[in-house]
Scaffold this active site. Structure first.
Site, PDB file in Angstrom:
ATOM      1  N   ASP A   1      -3.175   2.505  -6.042  1.00 29.60           N
ATOM      2  CA  ASP A   1      -1.928   2.519  -5.269  1.00 29.60           C
ATOM      3  C   ASP A   1      -1.829   1.353  -4.287  1.00 29.60           C
ATOM      4  O   ASP A   1      -1.066   1.423  -3.325  1.00 29.60           O
ATOM      5  CB  ASP A   1      -1.808   3.835  -4.501  1.00 29.60           C
ATOM      6  N   GLU A   2      -2.534   0.272  -4.557  1.00 29.85           N
ATOM      7  CA  GLU A   2      -2.591  -0.833  -3.600  1.00 29.85           C
ATOM      8  C   GLU A   2      -2.736  -2.146  -4.357  1.00 29.85           C
ATOM      9  O   GLU A   2      -3.464  -2.230  -5.340  1.00 29.85           O
ATOM     10  CB  GLU A   2      -3.782  -0.610  -2.673  1.00 29.85           C
TER      11      GLU A   2
ATOM     12  N   ASP B   1       0.858  -1.187   0.000  1.00 27.85           N
ATOM     13  CA  ASP B   1       0.000   0.000   0.000  1.00 27.85           C
ATOM     14  C   ASP B   1       0.894   1.237   0.000  1.00 27.85           C
ATOM     15  O   ASP B   1       1.738   1.400   0.887  1.00 27.85           O
ATOM     16  CB  ASP B   1      -0.895  -0.021   1.245  1.00 27.85           C
TER      17      ASP B   1
END
Length: 418
Positions: free
Chosen positions: A135-136, A42
Site C-alpha cells: 500500500d505504499e 501511502d
C-alpha cells in the site's frame, strides 16, 4: 505563493486560504508546489480502511486487523490508534487498550487485489513507480507536465481523488525534491494528507527533529546515537564525512547526509528484494524440538513457494524465534548452493532449531531466505549432490498437484498438525 485546492483541483500562482471556486479549505500552498516531482504515496490504515469500505456499519467503530489473542496487530484504523493501538502490537495488549474494538482476520488476497488497483492508477501517471509495500510507493513525475497538462502536484491531487472514488480508501501524499523528504512529508499530515517540503527548507525542518524520525534509525540505533550525544538530527547533520565515519563507521557519512535531507537514490520501478520470509504465531507456547519442527516444515514449504513466485532462490537461511517473553532470536547459515527446495531449507534450519530448543517456551517461529540468488542458480546439482535436479522436479510435481487439487492433495508426514 502557488496554491492548490485538493477538492476541485483549482490552482493559481497566488496563495488562497479558501478555494475561490468551491470554497473548500483543503488547500495546499508552498513556494515550490509546482516545481517538485518526487512523491511518496501511502494508503491510510490500508487493511482497516478496506474492511470499513466493505462493512459500512464499522465506519464509526475501532477496527483492528490481526490474528487471535496471541497474534499481533497487522493494521488498525485511526480511531483505534487514538486508544493506543499500534501496528505489530501483541493482540492481547491491543484489546486491553481498546476492548470494544472489532477484530477482523487479515484477508491478504483482498488487500493485494486492492493494492494492485491503486498501483495501476499510479502507473498511469508515470513509468517511474517504485513499490515499497502493498500500500505504499514512491513516484517520480518530473518531466510529465506536458503529458498531463498540469504540474505533478495537481496530478497527484487528482490521483488521490480517483483512489477515493474508484477504490474507496484514502491516501496521504508527500511531495519533495527527493525520496527521503517525500516519505517524511507523507507522514506529516495523515490521514488524507498532502504535505510539501522544499529542498531549501529540508535541513532546517529536520534539525530539531529527534534522530528516531529518520527512516532506518530504529530504537537500538537511536539509543546508540543518544548515548554518543546526538539526540537531534541537527546535531548529526553538523558532522563532516570524516568525523561521521570515525564515530559511526562506514555508514556514518551517509547517516549525516540524510540528517541534512540529502538523498540521491533514484526511483527504480523494479524494487530489489533483499529477503523473503514466512512466520507463524502459535496458539500456545511450544518448547519441545519435535513440536517446533512441524510448523517449521510447513513454513519451509511456504517459503519455497514464495521464492518460486518471485523467481528467486535462497543462498542462506535465517531462523527466527520469539520467546514467550517477546525476546527475538535469529540464527543464520549460508548454503553450499542456492535452493528453492523446502527439504534443503528445512535441513539447514533444523540444526539451528536444535541448538535453540533448550526448554525455552516460544510463541513464534519464522524462516527466511537471505541472501537471495537468481532462480537459475538453484538446485543445479554437482558432484557432491547429483540428486538436486531430481528433487527439484519432484517438488514441482507436488506443487502442480496442489495447484490442481488443493493444498491437502499432498502432505508430508512431518508437516501434519497434531
Amino acid at each position: 505563493m502557488p496554491a492548490l485546492c485538493r477538492d476541485c483541483l483549482h490552482h493559481a500562482a497566488e496563495a488562497f486560504a479558501r478555494c475561490p471556486r468551491c470554497a473548500s479549505r483543503r488547500v495546499v500552498a508552498h513556494p515550490d508546489l509546482f516545481r517538485l516531482g518526487v512523491a511518496h504515496v501511502d494508503c491510510d490504515a490500508f487493511y482497516a480502511s478496506v474492511e470499513k469500505r466493505d462493512r459500512p456499519e464499522l465506519l464509526t467503530k475501532p477496527v483492528i486487523v490481526g490474528g487471535g489473542r496471541r497474534g499481533v496487530v497487522a493494521a488498525c484504523c485511526y480511531l483505534a490508534r487514538t486508544r493506543g493501538v499500534k501496528s505489530a502490537m501483541p493482540m492481547f495488549k491491543a484489546l486491553a487498550a481498546c476492548p470494544d474494538a472489532v477484530v477482523i482476520r487479515p484477508d491478504m488476497a483482498k488487500y493485494a487485489a486492492e493494492g494492485r488497483r491503486i498501483r495501476t492508477l499510479m502507473e498511469a501517471l508515470t513509468p517511474l513507480v517504485q513499490p515499497l509495500s502493498i500500500d505504499e510507493a514512491v513516484l517520480d513525475l518530473a518531466g510529465t507536465e506536458a503529458l498531463h497538462g498540469a504540474p505533478p502536484a495537481v496530478v497527484l491531487a487528482r490521483f488521490a481523488l480517483a483512489v477515493e472514488r474508484e477504490v474507496g480508501v484514502t491516501v496521504s501524499i508527500g511531495l519533495a525534491a527527493n525520496r527521503l523528504m517525500a516519505k517524511l512529508a507523507a507522514e506529516r499530515d495523515k490521514p488524507r494528507g498532502f504535505a510539501v517540503i522544499g529542498a531549501a527548507e529540508a535541513a532546517a525542518w529536520l534539525a530539531p527533529q529527534p534522530v528516531s524520525v529518520l527512516p532506518g534509525v530504529g530504537p537500538a540505533m537511536a539509543k546508540r546515537l543518544q548515548a554518543a550525544g546526538f539526540s537531534t538530527l541537527g546535531q548529526l547533520a553538523a558532522l563532516g564525512p570524516e568525523e561521521a565515519a570515525r564515530r559511526f563507521g562506514e555508514d556514518g557519512p551517509g547517516l549525516a547526509a540524510r540528517a541534512r535531507g540529502e538523498d540521491s537514490r533514484p526511483v527504480r520501478p523494479e524494487r530489489e528484494v533483499k529477503s523473503v520470509s514466512a512466520e507463524t504465531t502459535f496458539e500456545a507456547d511450544l518448547s519441545a524440538r519435535e513440536a517446533l519442527e512441524a510448523p517449521l516444515w510447513r513454513l519451509c514449504e511456504k517459503l519455497a513457494r514464495r521464492l518460486a513466485e518471485k523467481n528467486l532462490a535462497a543462498a542462506g537461511v535465517t531462523l527466527k524465534l520469539k520467546t514467550a517473553a517477546f525476546a527475538t532470536r535469529t540464527r543464520a547459515v549460508r548454503l553450499a548452493q542456492p535452493t528453492r527446495l523446502p527439504d534443503v531449507i528445512f535441513a539447514a534450519a533444523r540444526p539451528l532449531l536444535e541448538r535453540e530448543a533448550d526448554g525455552t517456551a516460544f510463541r513464534l517461529i519464522g524462516i527466511g531466505a537471505q541472501p537471495l540468488a537468481p532462480a537459475s542458480e538453484a538446485d543445479r546439482g554437482d558432484l557432491a549432490d547429483p540428486e538436486a535436479p531430481r528433487r527439484a522436479a519432484r517438488w514441482q510435481a507436488v506443487e502442480a498437484l496442489r495447484a490442481k487439487f488443493g493444498e491437502a492433495a499432498v502432505v508430508r508426514g512431518r508437516g501434519l498438525r497434531k
